[in-house]
Design a protein around this motif. Structure first.
Motif, PDB file in Angstrom:
ATOM      1  N   ALA A 156      -2.015   5.337  -8.555  1.00 23.36           N
ATOM      2  CA  ALA A 156      -3.304   5.153  -9.220  1.00 23.36           C
ATOM      3  C   ALA A 156      -4.293   6.177  -8.689  1.00 23.36           C
ATOM      4  O   ALA A 156      -4.143   6.709  -7.584  1.00 23.36           O
ATOM      5  CB  ALA A 156      -3.825   3.738  -8.976  1.00 23.36           C
ATOM      6  N   SER A 157      -5.330   6.458  -9.464  1.00 20.01           N
ATOM      7  CA  SER A 157      -6.287   7.512  -9.108  1.00 20.01           C
ATOM      8  C   SER A 157      -7.300   7.064  -8.065  1.00 20.01           C
ATOM      9  O   SER A 157      -8.031   7.885  -7.525  1.00 20.01           O
ATOM     10  CB  SER A 157      -7.027   7.995 -10.356  1.00 20.01           C
ATOM     11  N   THR A 158      -7.362   5.757  -7.784  1.00 20.62           N
ATOM     12  CA  THR A 158      -8.287   5.229  -6.784  1.00 20.62           C
ATOM     13  C   THR A 158      -7.530   4.274  -5.874  1.00 20.62           C
ATOM     14  O   THR A 158      -6.512   3.695  -6.273  1.00 20.62           O
ATOM     15  CB  THR A 158      -9.459   4.479  -7.446  1.00 20.62           C
ATOM     16  N   PRO A 159      -8.010   4.067  -4.652  1.00 23.95           N
ATOM     17  CA  PRO A 159      -7.334   3.129  -3.761  1.00 23.95           C
ATOM     18  C   PRO A 159      -7.484   1.689  -4.237  1.00 23.95           C
ATOM     19  O   PRO A 159      -8.434   1.353  -4.953  1.00 23.95           O
ATOM     20  CB  PRO A 159      -8.031   3.352  -2.415  1.00 23.95           C
ATOM     21  N   LEU A 160      -6.543   0.848  -3.820  1.00 26.13           N
ATOM     22  CA  LEU A 160      -6.588  -0.564  -4.186  1.00 26.13           C
ATOM     23  C   LEU A 160      -7.485  -1.356  -3.237  1.00 26.13           C
ATOM     24  O   LEU A 160      -8.261  -2.209  -3.669  1.00 26.13           O
ATOM     25  CB  LEU A 160      -5.162  -1.133  -4.170  1.00 26.13           C
ATOM     26  N   VAL A 161      -7.398  -1.059  -1.936  1.00 26.19           N
ATOM     27  CA  VAL A 161      -8.169  -1.768  -0.922  1.00 26.19           C
ATOM     28  C   VAL A 161      -8.625  -0.778   0.138  1.00 26.19           C
ATOM     29  O   VAL A 161      -7.831   0.048   0.602  1.00 26.19           O
ATOM     30  CB  VAL A 161      -7.347  -2.881  -0.250  1.00 26.19           C
ATOM     31  N   CYS A 162      -9.889  -0.859   0.539  1.00 26.11           N
ATOM     32  CA  CYS A 162     -10.419  -0.087   1.666  1.00 26.11           C
ATOM     33  C   CYS A 162     -11.022  -1.057   2.680  1.00 26.11           C
ATOM     34  O   CYS A 162     -11.289  -2.218   2.359  1.00 26.11           O
ATOM     35  CB  CYS A 162     -11.474   0.912   1.185  1.00 26.11           C
ATOM     36  N   PRO A 163     -11.250  -0.609   3.911  1.00 23.55           N
ATOM     37  CA  PRO A 163     -11.768  -1.537   4.933  1.00 23.55           C
ATOM     38  C   PRO A 163     -13.201  -1.952   4.659  1.00 23.55           C
ATOM     39  O   PRO A 163     -13.983  -1.196   4.085  1.00 23.55           O
ATOM     40  CB  PRO A 163     -11.656  -0.718   6.221  1.00 23.55           C
ATOM     41  N   PRO A 164     -13.575  -3.152   5.106  1.00 19.63           N
ATOM     42  CA  PRO A 164     -14.959  -3.602   4.965  1.00 19.63           C
ATOM     43  C   PRO A 164     -15.850  -2.910   5.988  1.00 19.63           C
ATOM     44  O   PRO A 164     -15.377  -2.205   6.888  1.00 19.63           O
ATOM     45  CB  PRO A 164     -14.866  -5.103   5.235  1.00 19.63           C
ATOM     46  N   SER A 165     -17.131  -3.110   5.874  1.00 25.92           N
ATOM     47  CA  SER A 165     -18.094  -2.534   6.811  1.00 25.92           C
ATOM     48  C   SER A 165     -17.762  -2.963   8.236  1.00 25.92           C
ATOM     49  O   SER A 165     -17.446  -4.127   8.494  1.00 25.92           O
ATOM     50  CB  SER A 165     -19.507  -3.003   6.450  1.00 25.92           C
ATOM     51  N   GLY A 166     -17.819  -2.016   9.144  1.00 23.51           N
ATOM     52  CA  GLY A 166     -17.524  -2.290  10.538  1.00 23.51           C
ATOM     53  C   GLY A 166     -16.087  -2.026  10.930  1.00 23.51           C
ATOM     54  O   GLY A 166     -15.732  -2.121  12.113  1.00 23.51           O
ATOM     55  N   TYR A 167     -15.233  -1.708   9.952  1.00 24.08           N
ATOM     56  CA  TYR A 167     -13.835  -1.386  10.212  1.00 24.08           C
ATOM     57  C   TYR A 167     -13.526   0.003   9.657  1.00 24.08           C
ATOM     58  O   TYR A 167     -14.102   0.431   8.652  1.00 24.08           O
ATOM     59  CB  TYR A 167     -12.902  -2.410   9.563  1.00 24.08           C
ATOM     60  N   SER A 168     -12.599   0.694  10.296  1.00 23.11           N
ATOM     61  CA  SER A 168     -12.286   2.065   9.891  1.00 23.11           C
ATOM     62  C   SER A 168     -10.984   2.182   9.122  1.00 23.11           C
ATOM     63  O   SER A 168     -10.697   3.236   8.555  1.00 23.11           O
ATOM     64  CB  SER A 168     -12.216   2.975  11.126  1.00 23.11           C
ATOM     65  N   GLU A 169     -10.172   1.115   9.087  1.00 20.30           N
ATOM     66  CA  GLU A 169      -8.885   1.243   8.417  1.00 20.30           C
ATOM     67  C   GLU A 169      -8.450  -0.055   7.755  1.00 20.30           C
ATOM     68  O   GLU A 169      -8.669  -1.157   8.261  1.00 20.30           O
ATOM     69  CB  GLU A 169      -7.807   1.688   9.406  1.00 20.30           C
ATOM     70  N   ALA A 170      -7.863   0.106   6.579  1.00 20.76           N
ATOM     71  CA  ALA A 170      -7.103  -0.939   5.913  1.00 20.76           C
ATOM     72  C   ALA A 170      -5.734  -0.324   5.673  1.00 20.76           C
ATOM     73  O   ALA A 170      -5.591   0.605   4.869  1.00 20.76           O
ATOM     74  CB  ALA A 170      -7.764  -1.352   4.604  1.00 20.76           C
ATOM     75  N   ILE A 171      -4.709  -0.809   6.386  1.00 17.24           N
ATOM     76  CA  ILE A 171      -3.406  -0.140   6.382  1.00 17.24           C
ATOM     77  C   ILE A 171      -2.288  -1.184   6.408  1.00 17.24           C
ATOM     78  O   ILE A 171      -2.529  -2.383   6.394  1.00 17.24           O
ATOM     79  CB  ILE A 171      -3.259   0.820   7.574  1.00 17.24           C
ATOM     80  N   ASP A 172      -1.056  -0.696   6.434  1.00 18.32           N
ATOM     81  CA  ASP A 172       0.142  -1.512   6.644  1.00 18.32           C
ATOM     82  C   ASP A 172       0.335  -2.575   5.570  1.00 18.32           C
ATOM     83  O   ASP A 172       0.392  -3.774   5.857  1.00 18.32           O
ATOM     84  CB  ASP A 172       0.105  -2.168   8.015  1.00 18.32           C
ATOM     85  N   PRO A 173       0.462  -2.177   4.302  1.00 18.07           N
ATOM     86  CA  PRO A 173       0.534  -3.164   3.222  1.00 18.07           C
ATOM     87  C   PRO A 173       1.919  -3.797   3.077  1.00 18.07           C
ATOM     88  O   PRO A 173       2.951  -3.174   3.318  1.00 18.07           O
ATOM     89  CB  PRO A 173       0.194  -2.329   1.988  1.00 18.07           C
ATOM     90  N   ALA A 174       1.924  -5.041   2.648  1.00 15.82           N
ATOM     91  CA  ALA A 174       3.154  -5.745   2.285  1.00 15.82           C
ATOM     92  C   ALA A 174       2.821  -6.714   1.162  1.00 15.82           C
ATOM     93  O   ALA A 174       1.683  -7.179   1.038  1.00 15.82           O
ATOM     94  CB  ALA A 174       3.738  -6.493   3.483  1.00 15.82           C
ATOM     95  N   GLN A 175       3.801  -7.036   0.363  1.00 15.94           N
ATOM     96  CA  GLN A 175       3.628  -7.959  -0.752  1.00 15.94           C
ATOM     97  C   GLN A 175       4.228  -9.309  -0.399  1.00 15.94           C
ATOM     98  O   GLN A 175       5.273  -9.397   0.241  1.00 15.94           O
ATOM     99  CB  GLN A 175       4.305  -7.394  -2.001  1.00 15.94           C
ATOM    100  N   TYR A 176       3.551 -10.382  -0.820  1.00 17.63           N
ATOM    101  CA  TYR A 176       4.075 -11.726  -0.603  1.00 17.63           C
ATOM    102  C   TYR A 176       3.778 -12.574  -1.836  1.00 17.63           C
ATOM    103  O   TYR A 176       2.662 -12.548  -2.365  1.00 17.63           O
ATOM    104  CB  TYR A 176       3.425 -12.374   0.622  1.00 17.63           C
ATOM    105  N   THR A 177       4.796 -13.322  -2.303  1.00 21.56           N
ATOM    106  CA  THR A 177       4.613 -14.250  -3.408  1.00 21.56           C
ATOM    107  C   THR A 177       4.702 -15.668  -2.875  1.00 21.56           C
ATOM    108  O   THR A 177       5.705 -16.044  -2.255  1.00 21.56           O
ATOM    109  CB  THR A 177       5.668 -14.024  -4.505  1.00 21.56           C
TER     110      THR A 177
END
Length: 337
Positions: free
Chosen positions: A159-180
């Motif tokens: 996709a042309s844009t990220p799905l999730v970025c970190p909230p204020s006060g955090y520098s990273e949103a990483i290590d994704p996994a899927q769960y149903t």
């Protein structure tokens, strides 16, 4: 970084913890006989999956951190993996491209299937990437992206844009996994982190069931900073067993070190987890078979719980070949059989 989770549950007795801890117990251990070095070259953070398609039949797949997200394929979970090539061509438009070709800033691929009609299969990949240049005013944010493909070997179109970025006060949103969930709701599970001040949380956000590429809710805390403590907690991976119990695997400590270790938190729901247990123990002596085994992902395979992970072969340069094995359970704690 993502997927430096350890599977050092090598038959040693697990240590049950009353709360969050700073480091794994240091002890010499012997690995289970199921472990196999399936890719001898550097293949870190192996995303692990088993898919059946009309074009390729039933195969096991491994996806590696790095530019292009290399993909390997085999008819057997314990041998025969050959690197097919890159599963993604080019870079996602939203990512920062380093002038240093050795720093791909792309890692932690996680692939799952969203459509299984023969000949019309569809797959989604989650991955982590740097969004901004080092030293930027917005704190060098790392975000999570999504990509789609008609084949498990790609090419995955991001996709042309990220799905999730970190909230204020955090520098990273990483290590994704899927769960149903047991109710059929699909979640993206991931880590947010900050090193100054030092704090980490495991988060989950509901996404659409059809593709997993659209947010369908607001992020919720799975494991908060108060429970985790100051040691790094990252690389979440989720498994729900036949009884309905949910097991969340997370990595602790520095991913380049031999004392990297994995905790498993178990409970009736992803948002109702109990106190952690170590997945066995990981020793740091030179007599151990593995140094820093990590990048763990588990899959249920016809009643067998399989795991893929990497282990450090050398430090400089950092080389981490890929391994697979079988996990079993003893008194509620998984171990490498």
């Amino acid at each position: 970084m993502r997927k430096t989770a350890v599977v050092a549950a090598l038959g040693a007795a697990a240590v049950v913890l009353a709360g969050a801890v700073a480091s794994a117990p240091a002890q010499a251990v012997t690995t289970g006989s199921s472990a196999r070095n399936v890719i001898a070259r550097d293949f870190p953070d192996p995303g692990f999956a088993k898919f059946t398609t009309r074009a390729q039949g039933t195969k096991y797949y491994l996806y590696a951190t790095g530019a292009g997200f290399r993909v390997a394929r085999s008819a057997s979970p314990g041998s025969g993996f050959g690197i097919v090539g890159n599963s993604m061509s080019g870079r996602p438009a939203w990512t920062f491209e380093s002038t240093d070709s050795t720093k791909a800033e792309l890692w932690a691929p996680h692939v799952f299937q969203t459509a299984s009609t023969p000949g019309s299969e569809r797959f989604t990949m989650y991955f982590a990437a740097r969004r901004e240049a080092p030293g930027s005013a917005t704190n060098n944010k790392h975000c999570i992206g999504a990509a789609r493909s008609a084949s498990p070997t790609g090419p995955f179109a991001p996709a042309s844009t990220p799905l999730v970025c970190p909230p204020s006060g955090y520098s990273e949103a990483i290590d994704p996994a899927q769960y149903t969930s047991r109710y059929g709701n699909r979640y993206l599970v991931y880590k947010i982190g900050s090193y100054s001040p030092r704090r980490f949380q495991i988060m989950a956000v509901r996404v659409d069931n059809a593709t997993g590429t659209k947010l369908a809710g607001s992020p919720q805390v799975v494991l908060g900073a108060a429970r985790i403590g100051s040691a790094v907690a990252e690389a979440p991976d989720v498994y729900r067993d036949g009884s309905g119990t949910v097991h969340l695997f997370v990595s602790r400590n520095g991913y380049k070190d031999c004392n990297y270790a994995t905790q498993v938190w178990s409970g009736k729901d992803l948002f109702a987890l109990g106190n952690p247990r170590w997945v066995g123990g990981m020793g740091i002596s030179t007599t151990d078979r593995f140094c820093g085994p990590g990048g763990a992902e588990v899959i249920s395979d016809g009643g067998v719980l399989r795991v893929a992970f990497h282990a450090r072969k050398s430090y400089d340069p950092l080389v981490r070949p890929a391994w697979t094995g079988v996990l079993k359970w003893s008194n509620g704690t998984p171990y490498l059989s």
